[in-house]
Design an enzyme around this catalytic site. Structure first.
Site, PDB file in Angstrom:
ATOM      1  N   LYS A  63       7.343  -5.247   1.697  1.00 57.65           N
ATOM      2  CA  LYS A  63       8.331  -5.699   0.699  1.00 57.65           C
ATOM      3  C   LYS A  63       9.358  -6.658   1.296  1.00 57.65           C
ATOM      4  O   LYS A  63       9.973  -7.442   0.582  1.00 57.65           O
ATOM      5  CB  LYS A  63       9.060  -4.491   0.085  1.00 57.65           C
ATOM      6  CG  LYS A  63       8.165  -3.634  -0.788  1.00 57.65           C
ATOM      7  CD  LYS A  63       8.479  -3.830  -2.226  1.00 57.65           C
ATOM      8  CE  LYS A  63       7.630  -3.062  -3.228  1.00 57.65           C
ATOM      9  NZ  LYS A  63       6.877  -1.915  -2.830  1.00 57.65           N
ATOM     10  N   SER A  88      14.810   2.690  -5.785  1.00 58.02           N
ATOM     11  CA  SER A  88      15.279   3.660  -4.803  1.00 58.02           C
ATOM     12  C   SER A  88      14.352   3.598  -3.600  1.00 58.02           C
ATOM     13  O   SER A  88      14.462   4.374  -2.678  1.00 58.02           O
ATOM     14  CB  SER A  88      15.294   5.060  -5.402  1.00 58.02           C
ATOM     15  OG  SER A  88      14.061   5.310  -6.012  1.00 58.02           O
ATOM     16  N   GLU A 214      -5.243   2.232  -6.745  1.00 54.85           N
ATOM     17  CA  GLU A 214      -4.032   2.929  -7.197  1.00 54.85           C
ATOM     18  C   GLU A 214      -4.293   4.426  -7.244  1.00 54.85           C
ATOM     19  O   GLU A 214      -5.438   4.866  -7.164  1.00 54.85           O
ATOM     20  CB  GLU A 214      -3.536   2.364  -8.539  1.00 54.85           C
ATOM     21  CG  GLU A 214      -4.516   2.400  -9.655  1.00 54.85           C
ATOM     22  CD  GLU A 214      -4.053   1.611 -10.885  1.00 54.85           C
ATOM     23  OE1 GLU A 214      -2.908   1.133 -10.948  1.00 54.85           O
ATOM     24  OE2 GLU A 214      -4.870   1.493 -11.803  1.00 54.85           O
ATOM     25  N   GLY A 218      -2.096   7.463 -11.761  1.00 54.39           N
ATOM     26  CA  GLY A 218      -1.365   6.303 -12.288  1.00 54.39           C
ATOM     27  C   GLY A 218      -2.261   5.087 -12.372  1.00 54.39           C
ATOM     28  O   GLY A 218      -2.008   4.078 -11.717  1.00 54.39           O
ATOM     29  N   ASP A 220      -2.815   2.707 -14.453  1.00 59.13           N
ATOM     30  CA  ASP A 220      -2.499   1.714 -15.489  1.00 59.13           C
ATOM     31  C   ASP A 220      -3.103   0.347 -15.165  1.00 59.13           C
ATOM     32  O   ASP A 220      -3.498  -0.396 -16.059  1.00 59.13           O
ATOM     33  CB  ASP A 220      -0.993   1.589 -15.674  1.00 59.13           C
ATOM     34  CG  ASP A 220      -0.301   1.202 -14.377  1.00 59.13           C
ATOM     35  OD1 ASP A 220      -0.177   2.075 -13.499  1.00 59.13           O
ATOM     36  OD2 ASP A 220       0.073   0.025 -14.229  1.00 59.13           O
ATOM     37  N   SER A 314       0.164  -0.831   3.612  1.00 60.28           N
ATOM     38  CA  SER A 314       1.331  -1.509   3.032  1.00 60.28           C
ATOM     39  C   SER A 314       2.678  -1.028   3.543  1.00 60.28           C
ATOM     40  O   SER A 314       3.661  -1.770   3.460  1.00 60.28           O
ATOM     41  CB  SER A 314       1.265  -1.434   1.509  1.00 60.28           C
ATOM     42  OG  SER A 314       1.082  -0.092   1.094  1.00 60.28           O
TER      43      SER A 314
HETATM   44  C1  LIG Z   1       5.837  -1.317  -3.387  1.00 60.46           C
HETATM   45  C2  LIG Z   1       4.762  -0.777  -2.555  1.00 60.46           C
HETATM   46  C3  LIG Z   1       3.409  -0.872  -2.949  1.00 60.46           C
HETATM   47  C4  LIG Z   1       2.986  -1.475  -4.254  1.00 60.46           C
HETATM   48  O1  LIG Z   1       3.311  -2.833  -4.347  1.00 60.46           O
HETATM   49  P1  LIG Z   1       3.310  -3.580  -5.734  1.00 60.46           P
HETATM   50  O2  LIG Z   1       3.639  -4.984  -5.440  1.00 60.46           O
HETATM   51  O3  LIG Z   1       4.331  -2.905  -6.612  1.00 60.46           O
HETATM   52  O4  LIG Z   1       1.948  -3.399  -6.329  1.00 60.46           O
HETATM   53  C5  LIG Z   1       2.441  -0.396  -2.082  1.00 60.46           C
HETATM   54  N1  LIG Z   1       2.772   0.182  -0.903  1.00 60.46           N
HETATM   55  C6  LIG Z   1       4.057   0.301  -0.500  1.00 60.46           C
HETATM   56  C7  LIG Z   1       4.330   0.942   0.811  1.00 60.46           C
HETATM   57  C8  LIG Z   1       5.103  -0.175  -1.309  1.00 60.46           C
HETATM   58  O5  LIG Z   1       6.377  -0.044  -0.907  1.00 60.46           O
END
Ligand SMILES: *Cc1c(COP(=O)(O)O)cnc(C)c1O
Length: 330
Positions: A63, A88, A214, A218, A220, A314
């Site tokens: 992010k 959050s 996903e 969830g 969606d 991620s």
């Molecule tokens: C936000 C997040 C996601 C999902 O990302 P999106 O862009 O909302 O699809 C996946 N893994 C982690 C660790 C995140 O913080």
């Protein structure tokens, strides 16, 4: 209908050029995270796996890329008035930190009952925190009002072209390092990471199939892709707390439709088992949401026999006591 309806005239769908522009903006700021490999993991999947370790990114998740890029892309007048985000989770911390690094004031709208650690981290980055009651107040309305009053830019976690482009830089770095891939597998919450990754993968490796993952509770994104329109679900329950948005974004859905082959799901039990695998075998902490893509590969949900597969890990932000309880089943 989704809750950002009515704004379709102002949609600016990002392209691969925006991912390249994002890469230039975040250079020297975001870490170029390592690409990890493991013979044990390869043997398990019967494939050659390349893990992009965004758990080792600044603030512990990809992010930071989108947040830094979106702030850096603001016009100077706009950034003087600051930025506002509501979250959050990882996005709030990424915005707070990226804003501090760029000397831009940040306001984060957080629920009153957010974990004290997260609030402390956010204010530690110099952001102003505004608390709301998640049961009686609407965070979007509060954020919109603050943005209006201050002339500040509201930066949402996934439904924003510069956020999507920034998130795409992780897959860009990955494929530059590995060369062409057969498959790229990416976690999906609101779809910013998946859309950005698909822009990069389809531009750099034309034969690469892109698949989103996903939590089963969830799904969606899966429903939306299959139905051809954005489907909104009730707030799901899953340990994948970064993947709880109830619908994908208007700026990323067209990209998902155009460039993502499929979206599959995994269970929480599969996420826990994958967290344990990463800790035991690869010596890394990956948060539950960060395990989505790997869990789908390890459990054969995505056939990848003999293929070269990129997997985005991620994020790594998980409370260590909660982590221990999950992986030991206590
Ligand atoms: C936000 C997040 C996601 C999902 O990302 P999106 O862009 O909302 O699809 C996946 N893994 C982690 C660790 C995140 O913080």
């Amino acid at each position: 209908m989704n809750d950002s309806g009515g704004q379709s005239q102002s949609l600016r769908i990002p392209t691969f050029d925006d991912v390249l522009a994002a890469r230039a903006r975040i250079a020297g700021q975001a870490h170029r995270t390592p690409v990890l490999t493991s013979r044990t993991a390869d043997a398990r999947a019967g494939a050659t796996l390349f893990f992009k370790a965004e758990n080792l990114q600044r603030v512990g998740a990809f992010k930071f890329r989108g947040a830094y890029n979106a702030i850096a892309a603001l016009a100077p007048e706009a950034s003087r008035n600051g930025v506002v985000a509501f979250s959050s989770g990882n996005h709030a911390q990424a915005i707070a930190y990226a804003a501090q690094l760029q000397g831009v004031p940040a306001t984060i709208v957080m629920p009153q009952d957010a974990p004290a650690m997260k609030m402390a981290a956010t204010s530690g980055y110099g952001a102003e925190i505004i608390l709301y009651d998640r049961y009686t107040e609407d965070r979007q309305a509060i954020s919109d009002r603050i943005a209006r009053e201050r002339g500040a830019a509201l930066i949402p976690p996934y439904d924003h072209p510069d956020v999507i482009a920034g998130q795409g830089t992780a897959a860009l770095e990955l494929i530059e390092e590995t060369g062409a891939l057969d498959l790229l597998v990416v976690p999906l919450g609101g779809g910013g990471l998946l859309a950005g990754s698909a822009l990069a993968a389809r531009a750099l490796s034309s034969g690469c199939t892109v698949i989103g993952v996903e939590p089963e509770a969830g799904n969606d994104g899966q429903q939306s892709l299959r139905k051809g329109e954005i489907v909104t679900i009730p707030v799901p329950r899953s340990i994948a707390d970064g993947a709880l948005p109830t619908h994908v974004g208007n700026h990323n859905f067209p990209i998902l439709q155009d460039k993502v082959a499929d979206i599959v799901t995994v269970t929480d039990a599969q996420l826990v088992e994958t967290m344990r695998f990463f800790a035991e075998r690869m010596k890394i902490i990956v948060e539950p949401t960060g395990c989505l893509a790997a869990a789908a590969v390890f459990n054969g949900i995505i056939p990848c026999n003999g293929k070269r597969v990129g997997i985005v890990l991620s994020g790594g932000n998980v409370d260590i006591a909660a982590f221990a309880a999950m992986v030991t089943g206590t």
